[in-house]
Design a protein around this motif. Structure first.
Motif, PDB file in Angstrom:
ATOM      1  N   ALA A   1     -15.424   4.320  -0.008  1.00 44.47           N
ATOM      2  CA  ALA A   1     -14.493   4.751  -0.840  1.00 44.47           C
ATOM      3  C   ALA A   1     -13.717   3.773  -0.151  1.00 44.47           C
ATOM      4  O   ALA A   1     -13.466   3.733   0.434  1.00 44.47           O
ATOM      5  CB  ALA A   1     -14.510   6.211  -0.890  1.00 44.47           C
TER       6      ALA A   1
ATOM      7  N   VAL B   1      -8.915   3.002  -0.580  1.00 47.64           N
ATOM      8  CA  VAL B   1      -7.753   4.019  -0.894  1.00 47.64           C
ATOM      9  C   VAL B   1      -7.218   3.111   0.241  1.00 47.64           C
ATOM     10  O   VAL B   1      -7.648   2.257   0.981  1.00 47.64           O
ATOM     11  CB  VAL B   1      -8.357   4.922  -0.664  1.00 47.64           C
ATOM     12  CG1 VAL B   1      -8.777   6.449  -1.238  1.00 47.64           C
ATOM     13  CG2 VAL B   1      -8.063   5.583   0.703  1.00 47.64           C
ATOM     14  N   ASN B   2      -6.213   2.956  -0.185  1.00 41.84           N
ATOM     15  CA  ASN B   2      -4.803   2.661   0.544  1.00 41.84           C
ATOM     16  C   ASN B   2      -3.823   3.721   0.947  1.00 41.84           C
ATOM     17  O   ASN B   2      -3.649   4.813   0.237  1.00 41.84           O
ATOM     18  CB  ASN B   2      -3.534   1.614  -0.177  1.00 41.84           C
ATOM     19  CG  ASN B   2      -2.046   1.078   0.454  1.00 41.84           C
ATOM     20  OD1 ASN B   2      -2.012   2.123   0.872  1.00 41.84           O
ATOM     21  ND2 ASN B   2      -2.236   0.315   0.079  1.00 41.84           N
TER      22      ASN B   2
ATOM     23  N   GLU C   1      -0.587   5.091  -0.338  1.00 35.09           N
ATOM     24  CA  GLU C   1      -1.120   5.233  -1.779  1.00 35.09           C
ATOM     25  C   GLU C   1      -1.463   7.003  -2.294  1.00 35.09           C
ATOM     26  O   GLU C   1      -1.351   6.943  -2.903  1.00 35.09           O
ATOM     27  CB  GLU C   1      -1.467   4.409  -2.769  1.00 35.09           C
ATOM     28  CG  GLU C   1      -1.057   3.203  -2.949  1.00 35.09           C
ATOM     29  CD  GLU C   1      -1.843   2.208  -3.924  1.00 35.09           C
ATOM     30  OE1 GLU C   1      -2.931   2.621  -3.765  1.00 35.09           O
ATOM     31  OE2 GLU C   1      -1.748   1.145  -3.657  1.00 35.09           O
ATOM     32  N   LEU C   2      -1.892   8.052  -1.171  1.00 36.20           N
ATOM     33  CA  LEU C   2      -2.073   8.621  -1.192  1.00 36.20           C
ATOM     34  C   LEU C   2      -0.901   9.764  -1.216  1.00 36.20           C
ATOM     35  O   LEU C   2       0.121   9.161  -1.128  1.00 36.20           O
ATOM     36  CB  LEU C   2      -2.627   9.327  -0.091  1.00 36.20           C
ATOM     37  CG  LEU C   2      -4.190   8.383   0.458  1.00 36.20           C
ATOM     38  CD1 LEU C   2      -4.879   8.783   1.826  1.00 36.20           C
ATOM     39  CD2 LEU C   2      -4.984   8.305  -0.945  1.00 36.20           C
TER      40      LEU C   2
ATOM     41  N   GLY D   1      -6.782  11.542   3.669  1.00 34.64           N
ATOM     42  CA  GLY D   1      -7.925  10.963   3.367  1.00 34.64           C
ATOM     43  C   GLY D   1      -9.131  11.695   3.214  1.00 34.64           C
ATOM     44  O   GLY D   1      -9.890  10.702   2.587  1.00 34.64           O
TER      45      GLY D   1
ATOM     46  N   ALA E   1      -9.754  11.979  -0.648  1.00 33.31           N
ATOM     47  CA  ALA E   1      -9.989  10.415  -1.638  1.00 33.31           C
ATOM     48  C   ALA E   1     -10.716  10.320  -1.110  1.00 33.31           C
ATOM     49  O   ALA E   1     -11.229   8.981  -1.741  1.00 33.31           O
ATOM     50  CB  ALA E   1      -8.129  10.239  -1.090  1.00 33.31           C
ATOM     51  N   THR E   2     -11.693   9.972  -0.475  1.00 29.64           N
ATOM     52  CA  THR E   2     -12.609   9.127   0.090  1.00 29.64           C
ATOM     53  C   THR E   2     -13.940  10.475   0.068  1.00 29.64           C
ATOM     54  O   THR E   2     -15.031   9.264   0.116  1.00 29.64           O
ATOM     55  CB  THR E   2     -12.516   8.520   2.121  1.00 29.64           C
ATOM     56  OG1 THR E   2     -12.603   9.631   2.821  1.00 29.64           O
ATOM     57  CG2 THR E   2     -10.777   7.194   1.961  1.00 29.64           C
TER      58      THR E   2
END
Length: 132
Positions: free
Chosen positions: A6, A8-9, A12-13, A31, A34-35
Motif C-alpha cells: 500500500a 499513502v501520503n 492526505e490521511l 495509517g 489506510a495501509t
C-alpha cells in the motif's frame, strides 16, 4: 499481488485531532487502516508551540518508536522528563506511560508501533508528578 502493498501520503490521511477536539493545537494522522497493516502501524503527530498533551497513554502489547522530525520538546516517561530535539528516536515499551509537550518551535513526530492494536489506555492528569 495488488493487496500485498500500500502507498499513502501521510498528510492526505484524515486529521483525527479535529474529530477529538484537539485541533488546532494537535494534528494527528494514523495509517494502520489506510495501509491495511497486519503487524504494525504508524502516525504523524504535530503539536503547536508550547502545547502540552492533556493526557498520557500506554499499551498492553504495542511497542512504539517516536522520531522527532522537527522542533523539539519534552517526553514524559512514567514521570521522568526527557528533552527531545530533531532526529531523536525514542523506543517505548508497551507498559510505559508516555506523553509529550512541545517546545517553542512546536514538535513534529513520526510514530511507528508494532504489536497489538487498539490496546491503548488513556491517562488523565499525566503531568502532575513529572521530574525533570
Amino acid at each position: 499481488m495488488a493487496n500485498d502493498y500500500a502507498i499513502v501520503n501521510i498528510k492526505e490521511l484524515e486529521d483525527q485531532a479535529v474529530k477529538f477536539g484537539l485541533s488546532p493545537n494537535v494534528e494527528a494522522r494514523f495509517g494502520r487502516k489506510a495501509t491495511d497493516a497486519k503487524q504494525g502501524g504508524f502516525s504523524y503527530q504535530k503539536l503547536a508551540p508550547n502545547y502540552r498533551q492533556q493526557f498520557g497513554h500506554k499499551h498492553e502489547g504495542q511497542e512504539e518508536f517516536y522520531v522527532v522530525l522537527s522542533g523539539g520538546g519534552t517526553i514524559n516517561l512514567e514521570g521522568d522528563a526527557h528533552e527531545l530535539t530533531r532526529w531523536d528516536v525514542v523506543r517505548v515499551a508497551p507498559a510505559v506511560a508516555r506523553g509529550f509537550e512541545a517546545g517553542p518551535e512546536g514538535l513534529e513526530l513520526f510514530v511507528f508501533g508494532a504489536g497489538e492494536t487498539g490496546d491503548a489506555t488513556m491517562i488523565e492528569s499525566f503531568w502532575e508528578d513529572v521530574a525533570g
